[in-house]
Design a protein around this motif. Structure first.
Motif, PDB file in Angstrom:
ATOM      1  N   TYR A   1      -8.794  -2.497  -0.290  1.00 52.07           N
ATOM      2  CA  TYR A   1      -8.356  -1.156   0.121  1.00 52.07           C
ATOM      3  C   TYR A   1      -9.587  -0.272   0.253  1.00 52.07           C
ATOM      4  O   TYR A   1     -10.521  -0.392  -0.552  1.00 52.07           O
ATOM      5  CB  TYR A   1      -7.460  -0.527  -0.940  1.00 52.07           C
ATOM      6  CG  TYR A   1      -6.290  -1.368  -1.404  1.00 52.07           C
ATOM      7  CD1 TYR A   1      -5.008  -1.111  -0.946  1.00 52.07           C
ATOM      8  CD2 TYR A   1      -6.472  -2.393  -2.321  1.00 52.07           C
ATOM      9  CE1 TYR A   1      -3.923  -1.854  -1.392  1.00 52.07           C
ATOM     10  CE2 TYR A   1      -5.404  -3.155  -2.758  1.00 52.07           C
ATOM     11  CZ  TYR A   1      -4.124  -2.881  -2.291  1.00 52.07           C
ATOM     12  OH  TYR A   1      -3.070  -3.615  -2.746  1.00 52.07           O
ATOM     13  N   ASN A   2      -9.567   0.666   1.219  1.00 55.15           N
ATOM     14  CA  ASN A   2     -10.722   1.561   1.324  1.00 55.15           C
ATOM     15  C   ASN A   2     -10.532   2.806   0.450  1.00 55.15           C
ATOM     16  O   ASN A   2     -10.716   3.931   0.875  1.00 55.15           O
ATOM     17  CB  ASN A   2     -11.014   1.935   2.792  1.00 55.15           C
ATOM     18  CG  ASN A   2      -9.877   2.707   3.437  1.00 55.15           C
ATOM     19  OD1 ASN A   2      -8.763   2.718   2.923  1.00 55.15           O
ATOM     20  ND2 ASN A   2     -10.175   3.363   4.554  1.00 55.15           N
ATOM     21  N   THR A   3     -10.168   2.580  -0.801  1.00 53.83           N
ATOM     22  CA  THR A   3     -10.023   3.656  -1.787  1.00 53.83           C
ATOM     23  C   THR A   3     -10.112   3.027  -3.165  1.00 53.83           C
ATOM     24  O   THR A   3     -10.052   1.797  -3.281  1.00 53.83           O
ATOM     25  CB  THR A   3      -8.671   4.384  -1.605  1.00 53.83           C
ATOM     26  OG1 THR A   3      -8.582   5.434  -2.556  1.00 53.83           O
ATOM     27  CG2 THR A   3      -7.509   3.433  -1.824  1.00 53.83           C
TER      28      THR A   3
ATOM     29  N   ILE B   1      -4.388   4.539   4.140  1.00 51.45           N
ATOM     30  CA  ILE B   1      -5.346   3.617   3.522  1.00 51.45           C
ATOM     31  C   ILE B   1      -5.389   2.310   4.311  1.00 51.45           C
ATOM     32  O   ILE B   1      -4.357   1.721   4.629  1.00 51.45           O
ATOM     33  CB  ILE B   1      -4.961   3.359   2.048  1.00 51.45           C
ATOM     34  CG1 ILE B   1      -5.166   4.647   1.247  1.00 51.45           C
ATOM     35  CG2 ILE B   1      -5.781   2.226   1.471  1.00 51.45           C
ATOM     36  CD1 ILE B   1      -4.615   4.599  -0.142  1.00 51.45           C
ATOM     37  N   ASN B   2      -6.613   1.917   4.618  1.00 51.36           N
ATOM     38  CA  ASN B   2      -6.796   0.649   5.329  1.00 51.36           C
ATOM     39  C   ASN B   2      -6.836  -0.483   4.311  1.00 51.36           C
ATOM     40  O   ASN B   2      -7.681  -0.504   3.433  1.00 51.36           O
ATOM     41  CB  ASN B   2      -8.116   0.708   6.125  1.00 51.36           C
ATOM     42  CG  ASN B   2      -8.447  -0.633   6.746  1.00 51.36           C
ATOM     43  OD1 ASN B   2      -7.561  -1.482   6.938  1.00 51.36           O
ATOM     44  ND2 ASN B   2      -9.717  -0.843   7.052  1.00 51.36           N
ATOM     45  N   MET B   3      -5.887  -1.394   4.455  1.00 51.52           N
ATOM     46  CA  MET B   3      -5.870  -2.525   3.546  1.00 51.52           C
ATOM     47  C   MET B   3      -6.002  -3.821   4.352  1.00 51.52           C
ATOM     48  O   MET B   3      -5.314  -3.991   5.361  1.00 51.52           O
ATOM     49  CB  MET B   3      -4.560  -2.559   2.768  1.00 51.52           C
ATOM     50  CG  MET B   3      -4.545  -3.658   1.713  1.00 51.52           C
ATOM     51  SD  MET B   3      -2.884  -4.237   1.364  1.00 51.52           S
ATOM     52  CE  MET B   3      -2.520  -5.091   2.869  1.00 51.52           C
TER      53      MET B   3
ATOM     54  N   CYS C   1     -11.183  -0.678  -3.387  1.00 56.97           N
ATOM     55  CA  CYS C   1     -10.462  -1.410  -4.435  1.00 56.97           C
ATOM     56  C   CYS C   1     -10.340  -2.870  -4.006  1.00 56.97           C
ATOM     57  O   CYS C   1      -9.907  -3.154  -2.895  1.00 56.97           O
ATOM     58  CB  CYS C   1      -9.074  -0.810  -4.646  1.00 56.97           C
ATOM     59  SG  CYS C   1      -8.054  -1.748  -5.815  1.00 56.97           S
TER      60      CYS C   1
ATOM     61  N   GLU D   1      -4.991   4.501  -5.268  1.00 66.18           N
ATOM     62  CA  GLU D   1      -4.181   3.802  -4.259  1.00 66.18           C
ATOM     63  C   GLU D   1      -2.715   3.843  -4.671  1.00 66.18           C
ATOM     64  O   GLU D   1      -2.409   3.778  -5.852  1.00 66.18           O
ATOM     65  CB  GLU D   1      -4.700   2.377  -4.109  1.00 66.18           C
ATOM     66  CG  GLU D   1      -3.856   1.480  -3.212  1.00 66.18           C
ATOM     67  CD  GLU D   1      -2.768   0.761  -3.964  1.00 66.18           C
ATOM     68  OE1 GLU D   1      -1.617   0.842  -3.517  1.00 66.18           O
ATOM     69  OE2 GLU D   1      -3.066   0.173  -4.986  1.00 66.18           O
TER      70      GLU D   1
ATOM     71  N   TYR E   1      -6.832  -8.729  -1.684  1.00 70.08           N
ATOM     72  CA  TYR E   1      -6.608  -7.439  -1.026  1.00 70.08           C
ATOM     73  C   TYR E   1      -7.891  -6.605  -1.088  1.00 70.08           C
ATOM     74  O   TYR E   1      -8.581  -6.590  -2.112  1.00 70.08           O
ATOM     75  CB  TYR E   1      -5.542  -6.610  -1.757  1.00 70.08           C
ATOM     76  CG  TYR E   1      -4.182  -7.246  -1.890  1.00 70.08           C
ATOM     77  CD1 TYR E   1      -3.900  -8.114  -2.932  1.00 70.08           C
ATOM     78  CD2 TYR E   1      -3.165  -6.925  -0.995  1.00 70.08           C
ATOM     79  CE1 TYR E   1      -2.630  -8.674  -3.072  1.00 70.08           C
ATOM     80  CE2 TYR E   1      -1.892  -7.474  -1.130  1.00 70.08           C
ATOM     81  CZ  TYR E   1      -1.637  -8.355  -2.172  1.00 70.08           C
ATOM     82  OH  TYR E   1      -0.391  -8.891  -2.315  1.00 70.08           O
TER      83      TYR E   1
ATOM     84  N   VAL F   1       0.853  -1.168   0.000  1.00 71.87           N
ATOM     85  CA  VAL F   1       0.000   0.000   0.000  1.00 71.87           C
ATOM     86  C   VAL F   1       0.896   1.227   0.000  1.00 71.87           C
ATOM     87  O   VAL F   1       1.921   1.280   0.678  1.00 71.87           O
ATOM     88  CB  VAL F   1      -0.971  -0.045   1.200  1.00 71.87           C
ATOM     89  CG1 VAL F   1      -0.230  -0.099   2.513  1.00 71.87           C
ATOM     90  CG2 VAL F   1      -1.929   1.128   1.178  1.00 71.87           C
TER      91      VAL F   1
ATOM     92  N   CYS G   1      -8.974   1.852  -6.925  1.00 75.65           N
ATOM     93  CA  CYS G   1      -7.702   1.251  -7.348  1.00 75.65           C
ATOM     94  C   CYS G   1      -6.770   2.275  -7.987  1.00 75.65           C
ATOM     95  O   CYS G   1      -5.559   2.178  -7.894  1.00 75.65           O
ATOM     96  CB  CYS G   1      -7.960   0.125  -8.330  1.00 75.65           C
ATOM     97  SG  CYS G   1      -8.915  -1.243  -7.633  1.00 75.65           S
TER      98      CYS G   1
END
Ligand code: NAG
Ligand code: NAG
Ligand code: NAG
Ligand code: NAG
Ligand code: NAG
Length: 359
Positions: free
Chosen positions: A352-354, A180-182, A264, A359, A350, A175, A356
């Motif tokens: 992600y809170n965004t 960003i929380n992944m 994502c 990121e 994976y 990340v 793709c």
């Protein structure tokens, strides 16, 4: 002038003390000679010094000189008027010329402005193109960096696998932004540790596996470590229905994923085998799958491939789940397993809170 004449007369001794110049009359015509003084007056024969100069029978009009002078005055005023007209015309001409000049200036200004406008537009176009090029370059660079990061992560994972440093939790986080929380699942321990629910009460589900399945279907090793010992998920199509050429669906569902502006989803998949049909990813809200948010169909060969999908707020506004669904129409006969090559595999998941791209 009068004095000069007087002096001249005195010098030559010819004295005409009451000489009054003016017009003289011959044959009833007024012949204008010299006019000095006596404005508006005309010499009459009776008052002339030498009456024998004039025929006495003809009485000239007493007003002729006055008329003449009036005519001259009229002419003068006419000339003055004409001069004035000429001046006005000249002024008008100057004004017109100035206006023409202004018009020419305005016209050439307009041309200059148009030229300037075109130059500016060209500059604008150029800048626009440059910005687009830079953006495209930046975007390509971000994608390249991300791919590099994923590759590096994989190498690191391989390294950990070689060293026997197994980890059930997400320790390697590819990340770029710490905010960003992944969440990451490499399926090394069990599917449940990643929250994937494989306990379907009806239908088929995914299983975990290490190493290759057979030479005609599935991967030869996992994706996380690139190792025969590494674990991945797959659809076991061994023991497909006998002679049944019907499409079967294998599903597994993730835990609930927290709401975010965008999410994502990234994963690695392997679709090796002639009986493979489709791999679908759904964003399941409540009890509804909706349409797939990502899909891939058919035999893709033996390599692992990266799949990714950005979900916008249409899916991510509230809690949702990711559903992984594979289909196959494999079947078996009693003589061989030739038609059981529908094993899709899935690894390294994976979230992600965004989106793709950012990121
Ligand atoms: C014409 O233009 C000139 C200079 O631009 C100016 O000096 C002149 O007064 C103008 N004449 C008239 C008649 O406008
Ligand atoms: C105005 O421009 C025209 C065309 O360029 C030219 O023929 C003309 O002489 C110009 N007039 C003046 C007053 O400069
Ligand atoms: C700028 O770009 C527009 C749109 O592509 C085009 O129509 C225009 O002709 C261009 N202008 C110049 C000066 O290149
Ligand atoms: C992602 O989650 C982290 C941790 O909850 C939070 O701090 C961050 O603001 C979130 N980022 C976005 C883009 O939602
Ligand atoms: C990160 O995202 C996961 C999945 O949505 C969620 O379960 C977890 O609580 C989040 N962590 C933080 C710190 O927000």
């Amino acid at each position: 002038m009068k004095q000069m004449i007087l002096i001249t007369v005195l010098l030559i001794g010819y004295v005409r003390p009451e000489f009054i110049p003016g017009c003289s009359f011959y044959n009833g015509q007024c012949s204008y000679t010299v006019q000095l003084g006596h404005q508006g007056q005309c010499n009459l024969p009776t008052t002339a010094q030498n009456p024998s100069d004039f025929p006495t029978t003809v009485q000239p009009p007493t007003t002729c000189c006055t008329n003449l002078q009036t005519d001259i005055a009229d002419l003068r005023s006419l000339v003055a008027g004409l001069t004035n007209d000429l001046k006005l015309l000249k002024d008008n001409y100057n004004v017109l010329e100035n206006e023409t000049n202004e018009l020419n200036t305005t016209t050439s200004n307009k041309d200059d402005l148009l030229q300037l406008l075109q130059t500016k537009e060209a500059e604008f176009n150029k800048t626009h193109d440059q910005i687009a090029a830079v953006l495209q370059q930046a975007s390509a660079e971000i994608h390249r960096l991300r791919d590099e990061l994923v590759a590096t992560t994989r190498q690191l994972n391989n390294c950990r696998g070689t060293l026997g440093l197994q980890s059930g939790t997400a320790t390697v986080a590819p990340v770029l932004d710490a905010s960003i929380n992944m969440t990451f699942c490499d399926f090394q321990t069990s599917s449940e540790s990643c929250g994937f629910n494989t306990n379907r009460k009806t239908g088929y589900s995914w299983k975990s596996h290490s190493g290759s399945i057979n030479s005609l279907t599935g991967p030869i090793e996992d994706h996380t470590y690139g190792s025969q010992k590494g674990v991945y998920m797959y659809m076991d199509t061994d023991n497909s229905p006998y002679g049944d050429h019907v499409i079967r669906t294998y599903r597994m569902e993730s835990n609930l994923i927290s709401p975010a502006a965008a999410v994502c989803v990234r994963f690695w998949y392997n679709m090796n085998g002639k009986d493979i049909r489709t791999l679908n990813i759904y964003a399941k809200i409540g009890n509804g799958d909706g349409y797939p948010v990502w899909t891939q169909s058919g035999n893709q060969g033996q390599r692992w491939s990266l799949g990714e999908v950005s979900l916008d707020s249409e899916y991510t506004a509230s809690h949702f789940k990711i559903v992984v669904e594979g289909t196959t129409d494999s079947y078996h006969t009693s003589y061989n397993h030739y038609n059981e090559h529908g094993d899709i595999a899935f690894d390294d998941f994976y979230i992600y809170n965004t989106s793709c791209n950012s990121e």
